[in-house]
Scaffold this active site. Structure first.
Site, PDB file in Angstrom:
ATOM      1  N   HIS A  34       0.846  -1.212   0.000  1.00  0.00           N
ATOM      2  CA  HIS A  34       0.000   0.000   0.000  1.00  0.00           C
ATOM      3  C   HIS A  34       0.875   1.254   0.000  1.00  0.00           C
ATOM      4  O   HIS A  34       0.577   2.233  -0.690  1.00  0.00           O
ATOM      5  CB  HIS A  34      -0.882   0.031   1.249  1.00  0.00           C
ATOM      6  CG  HIS A  34      -1.838  -1.104   1.367  1.00  0.00           C
ATOM      7  ND1 HIS A  34      -1.726  -2.093   2.311  1.00  0.00           N
ATOM      8  CD2 HIS A  34      -2.951  -1.405   0.653  1.00  0.00           C
ATOM      9  CE1 HIS A  34      -2.709  -2.952   2.179  1.00  0.00           C
ATOM     10  NE2 HIS A  34      -3.465  -2.572   1.184  1.00  0.00           N
ATOM     11  N   LYS A 147      -0.838  -6.951  -7.998  1.00  0.00           N
ATOM     12  CA  LYS A 147      -1.021  -8.300  -7.443  1.00  0.00           C
ATOM     13  C   LYS A 147      -2.466  -8.758  -7.638  1.00  0.00           C
ATOM     14  O   LYS A 147      -2.715  -9.896  -7.981  1.00  0.00           O
ATOM     15  CB  LYS A 147      -0.644  -8.349  -5.966  1.00  0.00           C
ATOM     16  CG  LYS A 147      -0.667  -9.786  -5.439  1.00  0.00           C
ATOM     17  CD  LYS A 147      -0.319  -9.867  -3.987  1.00  0.00           C
ATOM     18  CE  LYS A 147      -1.429  -9.378  -3.112  1.00  0.00           C
ATOM     19  NZ  LYS A 147      -2.647 -10.206  -3.140  1.00  0.00           N
TER      20      LYS A 147
END
Ligand code: PAF
Length: 274
Positions: A34, A147
């Site tokens: 993140h 991802k």
């Protein structure tokens, strides 16, 4: 950094900003993956906003909504240290005030395969929250990890189909010191499962090495992984194009290998974008 908890506060903040906003939507339990999205947002926008919302509509009945990792205090600290300007942390009631609501149905061919075939209604729930957040925040750029490849492709398609004026930016997978792709769900792995999970990035690396040596055939590359993960529950391992259709040979900048593996009931994703 300002913490916004209601839509009213968010709208007030947004009205006071100019038109150069980078947005990173998250479900919290923030990790370096993140933070790498936030870093990109900071680099390319005047202001960066992060949302933290564990979105109930993207969890199917038998999934881990209640035990999904939550650590608001630490997340706020990480955002502050990363130089985020605003953080939006709404309640479920704030985002879903009505029990019967307009829904969004993602394209069947993209959403009913791979993750979508295992997690019923998952991508519909993702689009439902993302479109609300996009309308409220009106970002110029929004950052998503590569991802979650299928999620990224479906969000790009939605933005294109609905003529939204938002750039969707896919950011590279971030790995831990043993090469395991970072995910909030990695916290579910005990040390034995974690050690087993390291076979996943090892398999991914074997494929990357084969490609370096000139291998392009999809089934050869898929078999390298399947052979290396013989004792594992592999949900899928497929080379596909960006429409998620199987292809015979990898194609640069338009194909990827998708991999999902279950280790003691923890589902782990990894992939290679060619
Ligand atoms: O990738 C996630 O964390 C979530 O699916 C997202 C994009 C924040 C929507 O809830």
């Amino acid at each position: 950094m300002i913490i916004l908890r209601s839509i009213k506060e968010l709208k007030q903040w947004r009205e006071s900003q100019d038109n150069n906003i980078g947005f990173t939507p998250t479900m919290g339990a923030l990790h370096n993956g993140h933070l790498s999205l936030i870093e990109q947002s900071k680099k390319h926008n005047n202001k960066s906003i992060v949302s933290i919302f564990v979105n109930p509509t993207q969890f199917s009945i038998n999934e881990d909504l209640n035990k999904y990792p939550r650590n608001e205090e630490k997340d706020i600290e990480l955002c502050k240290n990363a130089g985020v300007d605003a953080i939006f942390i709404p309640s479920v009631n704030e985002m879903y005030p009505h029990s019967d609501e307009t829904n969004l149905i993602p394209p069947i061919n993209l959403a009913n395969v791979f993750e979508g075939s295992i997690r019923n209604g998952h991508f519909s729930g993702v689009l439902r929250i993302i479109i609300k957040l996009f309308h409220l925040i009106k970002p110029n750029n929004a950052y998503f990890g590569k991802k979650d490849a299928q999620q990224l492709l479906i969000i790009k398609k939605m933005v294109n189909d609905l003529f939204l004026d938002i750039n969707i930016i896919g950011c590279p997978i971030i790995r831990d010191c043993n090469n395991l792709a970072l995910s909030s769900r990695n916290t579910y792995l005990d040390s034995a499962s974690y050690n087993l999970a390291l076979k996943i990035p090892q398999s991914i690396n074997l494929v990357k090495e084969a490609i370096k040596k000139g291998e392009v055939e999809s089934n050869v590359l898929e078999n390298i992984i399947k052979k290396n993960l013989l004792d594992f529950d592999v949900d899928y391992c497929n080379v596909v194009n960006y429409n998620l259709e199987p292809i015979q040979k990898i194609q640069k900048d338009s194909s990827l290998l998708l991999l999902a593996v279950r280790i003691n009931n923890v589902r782990l994703l990894d992939n290679i974008w060619f």
